[in-house]
Design an enzyme around this catalytic site. Structure first.
Site, PDB file in Angstrom:
ATOM      1  N   CYS A 187      -8.807 -22.147 -28.113  1.00  0.00           N
ATOM      2  CA  CYS A 187      -9.407 -20.836 -27.914  1.00  0.00           C
ATOM      3  C   CYS A 187      -8.651 -19.839 -28.787  1.00  0.00           C
ATOM      4  CB  CYS A 187      -9.277 -20.458 -26.441  1.00  0.00           C
ATOM      5  SG  CYS A 187      -9.826 -18.788 -26.054  1.00  0.00           S
ATOM      6  N   CYS A 213     -14.217 -18.176 -33.414  1.00  0.00           N
ATOM      7  CA  CYS A 213     -14.254 -18.415 -31.966  1.00  0.00           C
ATOM      8  C   CYS A 213     -14.755 -19.835 -31.804  1.00  0.00           C
ATOM      9  CB  CYS A 213     -15.204 -17.430 -31.284  1.00  0.00           C
ATOM     10  SG  CYS A 213     -15.627 -17.854 -29.570  1.00  0.00           S
TER      11      CYS A 213
HETATM   12  N1  DGL Z   1     -13.797 -19.781 -27.323  1.00  0.00           N
HETATM   13  C1  DGL Z   1     -12.946 -18.666 -27.277  1.00  0.00           C
HETATM   14  C2  DGL Z   1     -12.342 -18.280 -28.591  1.00  0.00           C
HETATM   15  O1  DGL Z   1     -12.176 -19.139 -29.430  1.00  0.00           O
HETATM   16  C3  DGL Z   1     -13.161 -17.576 -26.299  1.00  0.00           C
HETATM   17  C4  DGL Z   1     -14.497 -16.980 -26.172  1.00  0.00           C
HETATM   18  C5  DGL Z   1     -14.472 -16.060 -25.000  1.00  0.00           C
HETATM   19  O2  DGL Z   1     -14.152 -16.541 -23.904  1.00  0.00           O
HETATM   20  O3  DGL Z   1     -14.722 -14.876 -25.178  1.00  0.00           O
HETATM   21  O4  DGL Z   1     -12.005 -17.150 -28.820  1.00  0.00           O
END
Ligand code: DGL
Length: 282
Positions: A88, A204
């Site tokens: 993440c 993301c």
């Molecule tokens: N998948 C996540 C990232 O790479 C987070 C997305 C989220 O929860 O806002 O930032």
């Protein structure tokens, strides 16, 4: 006391057989997990989707840090992980330094928007970066951005994509379509012409799942860059350096955990993770 990496734990069991913990605010980290399983087919993985608290990208740092440290503690105490992949960007930006301070002996691999590969790839010198608001506002991202932008060779246009990870989390096709269109349009012209954006960073881990949609909107010449594979390769390097790779004699397992709905995570895994043995939820 020796500081050399340990090959057996306190119970005399090989550290190499312990699982690797992987987590995200939700299903986005499955895009990284897919790359990890391809790179390290003999490893056991435990994946945690913090869906009850997703999305992280529009929360404040203190909240994301608390979740990140809590999840890491659970991985270490309940699952005895040998490495942690923070799949993440938002949690990496907010919490990876604190995580490394809390678990100095544990290999911890984070993800961050692939600005450097994008800077190397762009021919027009203009890169668009799609990420959460939290990632783009973080000190970690600003430092990376300012270092690369400082050279003056490449211009980065940053787009906080509020709501997009949430729409992917819910598999809300109409919200995905309208938000993707809105954010790409707001970035400006995408193409090969002078000054146009020719490279898009998917900053993301949710966004690789809508790469087809983004490619269709951006046009066939746009280059989309994500980070799953380099993260998987870095995980392999860190474990190899410690002599803690599981080897590939047997196929590794996958265990799924979530703070949200089991059925939603199972559906996302069935949809997005290439079919391999799954050792069920919990
Ligand atoms: N998948 C996540 C990232 O790479 C987070 C997305 C989220 O929860 O806002 O930032």
């Amino acid at each position: 006391m020796s500081l050399a990496p340990r090959s057996v734990d306190d119970e005399g069991l090989p550290v190499s057989r312990r699982p690797i913990g992987v987590f995200d605010s939700g299903v986005g980290g499955l895009s990284v997990l897919a790359a990890l399983r391809a790179e390290l087919p003999g490893e056991d993985f435990v994946y945690f989707s913090d869906a009850a608290h997703a999305p992280y990208g529009e929360r404040d740092d203190a909240f994301v840090i608390e979740r990140t440290l809590g999840i890491a503690r659970r991985f270490v105490e309940d699952h005895g992980i040998k490495a942690l992949v923070v799949a993440c960007n938002t949690a990496t930006a907010a919490g990876i330094e604190l995580l490394r301070a809390a678990y100095p002996g544990l290999p911890i691999i984070g993800v961050e928007p692939a600005l450097k590969p994008a800077a190397a790839a762009t021919l027009t010198g203009h890169v668009g970066v799609l990420a959460t608001r939290g990632t783009l506002a973080s000190r970690k991202f600003r430092t990376l951005h300012d270092t690369l932008q400082g050279g003056g060779q490449v211009r980065f246009s940053l787009m906080p994509c509020d709501g997009l990870a949430g729409a992917i989390e819910r598999s809300d096709a109409s919200a995905i379509a309208s938000l993707s269109k809105q954010y790409l349009a707001a970035l400006g012209p995408i193409g090969q012409g002078a000054g146009e954006i020719d490279t898009l960073v998917l900053g993301c881990t949710h966004y690789p799942f809508i790469a087809d949609e983004l490619q269709r909107l951006a046009g066939p010449s746009a280059r989309l860059i994500e980070t799953g594979q380099p993260v998987a390769q870095q995980t392999r390097r860190l474990l190899a350096a410690k002599g803690q790779l599981a080897g590939e004699a047997a196929e590794g397992s996958l265990r799924l955990l979530t703070s949200g709905e089991d059925a939603a995570l199972e559906a996302a895994v069935a949809r997005w993770l290439p079919a391999r043995p799954v050792v069920a939820l919990h």
